[in-house]
Write a protein that holds these residues in place. Structure first.
Motif, PDB file in Angstrom:
ATOM      1  N   ILE A 194       0.831  -1.208   0.000  1.00  0.00           N
ATOM      2  CA  ILE A 194       0.000   0.000   0.000  1.00  0.00           C
ATOM      3  C   ILE A 194       0.865   1.257   0.000  1.00  0.00           C
ATOM      4  O   ILE A 194       0.621   2.211  -0.758  1.00  0.00           O
ATOM      5  N   GLN A 195       1.892   1.287   0.835  1.00  0.00           N
ATOM      6  CA  GLN A 195       2.753   2.464   0.910  1.00  0.00           C
ATOM      7  C   GLN A 195       3.467   2.714  -0.411  1.00  0.00           C
ATOM      8  O   GLN A 195       3.509   3.848  -0.908  1.00  0.00           O
ATOM      9  N   GLU A 196       4.030   1.649  -0.991  1.00  0.00           N
ATOM     10  CA  GLU A 196       4.759   1.810  -2.254  1.00  0.00           C
ATOM     11  C   GLU A 196       3.807   2.169  -3.386  1.00  0.00           C
ATOM     12  O   GLU A 196       4.077   3.077  -4.186  1.00  0.00           O
ATOM     13  N   PHE A 197       2.667   1.470  -3.452  1.00  0.00           N
ATOM     14  CA  PHE A 197       1.707   1.695  -4.529  1.00  0.00           C
ATOM     15  C   PHE A 197       1.141   3.110  -4.491  1.00  0.00           C
ATOM     16  O   PHE A 197       1.100   3.802  -5.524  1.00  0.00           O
ATOM     17  N   THR A 198       0.692   3.560  -3.331  1.00  0.00           N
ATOM     18  CA  THR A 198       0.072   4.890  -3.250  1.00  0.00           C
ATOM     19  C   THR A 198       1.074   6.007  -3.554  1.00  0.00           C
ATOM     20  O   THR A 198       0.695   7.029  -4.144  1.00  0.00           O
ATOM     21  N   TYR A 228      -9.497   3.587   0.212  1.00  0.00           N
ATOM     22  CA  TYR A 228      -9.176   2.249   0.710  1.00  0.00           C
ATOM     23  C   TYR A 228     -10.460   1.577   1.193  1.00  0.00           C
ATOM     24  O   TYR A 228     -11.167   2.123   2.036  1.00  0.00           O
ATOM     25  N   VAL A 229     -10.736   0.379   0.641  1.00  0.00           N
ATOM     26  CA  VAL A 229     -11.978  -0.320   0.987  1.00  0.00           C
ATOM     27  C   VAL A 229     -11.726  -1.635   1.720  1.00  0.00           C
ATOM     28  O   VAL A 229     -12.593  -2.509   1.762  1.00  0.00           O
ATOM     29  N   GLY A 241      -9.798  -4.807   7.528  1.00  0.00           N
ATOM     30  CA  GLY A 241      -8.629  -4.283   6.850  1.00  0.00           C
ATOM     31  C   GLY A 241      -7.801  -3.425   7.792  1.00  0.00           C
ATOM     32  O   GLY A 241      -7.955  -3.473   9.015  1.00  0.00           O
ATOM     33  N   LEU A 242      -6.931  -2.618   7.206  1.00  0.00           N
ATOM     34  CA  LEU A 242      -6.076  -1.750   8.007  1.00  0.00           C
ATOM     35  C   LEU A 242      -6.874  -0.577   8.564  1.00  0.00           C
ATOM     36  O   LEU A 242      -7.828  -0.102   7.938  1.00  0.00           O
ATOM     37  N   LEU A 272      -2.637   4.256   7.884  1.00  0.00           N
ATOM     38  CA  LEU A 272      -2.464   4.740   6.520  1.00  0.00           C
ATOM     39  C   LEU A 272      -2.205   6.240   6.511  1.00  0.00           C
ATOM     40  O   LEU A 272      -2.499   6.940   7.480  1.00  0.00           O
ATOM     41  N   SER A 273      -1.669   6.731   5.406  1.00  0.00           N
ATOM     42  CA  SER A 273      -1.377   8.166   5.319  1.00  0.00           C
ATOM     43  C   SER A 273      -2.665   8.979   5.304  1.00  0.00           C
ATOM     44  O   SER A 273      -3.725   8.487   4.898  1.00  0.00           O
TER      45      SER A 273
END
Length: 654
Positions: free
Chosen positions: A470-474, A492-493, A500-501, A506-507
């Motif tokens: 998620i961090q790299e992708f976003t 984010y779903v 989920g997280l 998350l940012s």
């Protein structure tokens, strides 16, 4: 059924012995009709919470918030308003200075005030009144050194200088009191209430209830009196704690014998029940359920469209929250009635009452639902475990045997929940090449979704539980969107199964859907697939149905715990990828950025995905819960081959 066994107890009889004259006076105070029925479980929780908070050295914020929520919702429970009035009344008696000479008379006064409750309920209410006094004392003790008003009240009331609620906890007083309350509550459980009064175990228990109740109330009054004295009180309280504990032991012995008889009755019931259940028709079933509704809420009109919501007690909180929202927005087009299907002798009564308080619609108590109704629901409406909502119009005709998939997909647009109404909605979607953002997200899930679509904002939906991905992708998505000069929204779903997280992980620039709406998102995808299956999609149409193919991909990725992403820009069709492909596309933005700025950004992304996908063979596994018709053939949306089908039995998710 075999005759009841004769029981003997080991507890000494003097614990529950009183004079014959006093016994008569106690019995006179009681109204055998017991006109007041209330949900005592929540009251017991409140008593326990007060004792725990009184004994705590400092305030636990989380526990305090739960405690506050419990208090705020208490009056909403059935019969609780009258009970709270009675609790306040007897609490006033406990606040007076009681002399030993008046103790017996005051105890009888309290019993008369509680005459319309069962003997067991009297104990719970009296203990609630005592807990109320303890709560007030606790606040004075904890604040008297910091608050002048608290100190003044403490002096005026003349409380003991040595009063320390942690000591009351340590000597076992609070535990003894809550234990005896829980034992009395256990006698009121449905499995015990099925024991015939003629059974020896029940006769023995009922014979001791009046005396036990009297003694418990008298001890409570003694404790309340002692706490008001300005002297060393610990020795006396230790003695009284022991008395309460001994009475509880005597009651526990009676309860154990009752439980043994209850088990025998449950076994007899199980073995004999199928022989005694009368078979009823569907029309009789509908009439019976509508009768339950009328009894529960007489003011509700009986000639309305109704959804019979049928489930066990595992129905999720998320499902209830979403259905609540739809129900409150339906402009009185339909009513909902919940029929919880449970095993009466073993079901979790607390869970039932907790769920009932969340629901905005009519709820039928499990004990009111007849066996023939349950049997017919299981056989004719194919109810196993997964929630269903049988749709019945004002004329008593079934319009849909399970309207929930329609509701999750279309919301209240699905009314009146007929195949024809849904087919019209699907035709409109298919004409628009319908794999669009507004098919999956609405204003309930994302309030700003319309403005995003109209402004042609680049929206990236993604899911999974891999924080590194998620961090790299976003970061890659944000760079590409910035370089292309497009406005970006990250959504984010969560995960298909399990949580989920959390937002905090998350940012801050990621929009995290609330848990109930994450549930709705994934359930909507499954419902879309079932609608397509129900309308008879063939092997050839699977290959050309864009909505079916893309929904299968996302359900497949999510069901296997994989990361995935969908990209949307304006009202056009979305692009769907698994996590690895999505990251590859965004990591190689420099290779496809030419002539893809502004509104052409999504077009360039799709073209690059098609190019790099030609030599990649990807397949998916799809897990679908049983909601209705199962397709004989499914086509893999990745490689277009016929998929193999397996049966999976699962008791729980993550």
């Amino acid at each position: 059924m075999a005759a009841s066994t004769s029981y003997t107890t080991t507890t000494t009889t003097h614990l529950l012995s009183i004079s014959q004259e006093l016994s008569k006076q106690i019995l006179i105070t009681h109204n055998s009709l017991q006109t007041h029925q209330i949900d005592l479980q929540h009251l017991v929780q409140l008593i326990n919470s007060i004792f725990q908070n009184a004994a705590a050295a400092s305030k636990d914020i989380v526990q305090y918030e739960k405690f506050n929520d419990m208090i705020n919702s208490l009056e909403n429970f059935d019969g609780m308003r009258q009970a709270l009035e009675d609790i306040r009344s007897i609490s006033c008696e406990m606040s007076c200075n009681l002399s030993a000479a008046s103790m017996e008379a005051i105890t009888l006064v309290l019993l008369r005030r509680l005459k319309n409750y069962s003997w067991n309920a009297k104990v719970v209410l009296a203990m609630a009144a005592f807990a109320s006094s303890i709560g007030e004392l606790s606040m004075l003790v904890k604040h008297k050194n910091t608050d002048p008003i608290a100190k003044s009240l403490d002096i005026l009331k003349g409380h003991s200088h040595t009063l320390d609620f942690t000591v009351l906890h340590n000597i076992g007083l609070f535990k003894a009191m809550i234990d005896v309350v829980k034992t009395n509550l256990a006698f009121l459980e449905s499995s015990i209430s099925k024991i015939p009064k003629e059974a020896q175990s029940m006769k023995d228990a009922m014979a001791c209830f009046p005396t036990a109740t009297y003694k418990i109330l008298r001890i409570v009054l003694q404790i309340a009196s002692i706490l008001s004295k300005r002297e060393d009180i610990n020795i006396e309280l230790i003695r009284l704690a022991k008395e309460v504990s001994d009475i509880n032991t005597a009651l526990q012995e009676k309860l154990e014998f009752c439980k043994r008889d209850a088990e025998k009755i449950a076994l007899y019931h199980y073995e004999d029940v199928t022989k005694r259940i009368r078979k009823i028709s569907i029309s009789e079933l509908i009439d019976k359920i509508k009768y339950y509704m009328m009894i529960q809420v007489p003011e509700k009109p009986s000639n309305r469209h109704v959804l019979f919501l049928i489930s066990d007690l595992d129905i999720s909180i998320e499902e209830i929250k979403v259905l609540n929202w739809l129900y409150q927005k339906n402009d009185q087009m339909y009513e909902i009635v919940w029929l919880p299907i449970v095993e009466l002798s073993t079901y979790d009564t607390k869970r039932f009452w907790d769920l009932k308080q969340l629901m905005k619609w009519i709820v039928v108590e499990p004990s009111k639902i007849e066996l023939e109704v349950i049997e017919c629901i299981k056989k004719d409406w194919n109810f196993i475990k997964k929630s269903i909502a049988v749709s019945v119009n004002a004329g008593g005709e079934i319009t849909c045997q399970n309207a929930l998939p329609m509701l999750w997909t279309w919301g209240n647009l699905a009314f009146p929940f007929t195949d024809k109404a849904e087919q019209i909605l699907w035709n409109k979607i298919d004409e628009q090449n319908g794999w669009r953002l507004d098919l999956l997200l609405d204003e309930l899930i994302v309030p700003d979704i319309r403005s995003w679509i109209e402004s042609r904002t680049f929206v990236c939906l993604f899911g999974g539980g891999d924080i590194s991905w998620i961090q790299e992708f976003t970061e890659k998505v944000k760079y590409a969107a910035y370089a292309a000069g497009v406005s970006l929204k990250l959504v984010y779903v969560g995960k298909s199964k399990g949580k989920g997280l959390a937002k905090i992980e998350l940012s801050r620039d990621i929009n995290v859907i609330e848990s109930e709406f994450q549930w709705q998102f994934w359930t909507r995808l499954e419902s879309i697939l079932y609608a397509k299956i129900r309308y008879g999609k063939t092997v050839s149409t699977y290959k050309t149905d864009r909505v079916m193919q893309e929904a299968l991909k996302v359900v497949g990725y999510g069901g296997n715990g994989e990361a995935w992403a969908m990209f949307s820009m304006g009202p056009g069709a979305m692009v769907t990828t698994n996590g690895e492909m999505g990251l590859t596309i965004m990591s190689n933005y420099q290779n496809w950025r030419q002539d893809t700025t502004g509104l052409r950004f999504l077009e360039g992304l799709k073209h690059f995905k098609d190019v790099i996908s030609r030599d990649v063979h990807g397949c998916i596994n799809v897990h679908l819960p049983v909601l209705g018709q199962i397709p004989g053939i499914m086509i893999c949306p990745e490689c277009s081959k016929v998929m193999e089908m397996y049966h999976t039995y699962r008791c729980c998710v993550e």
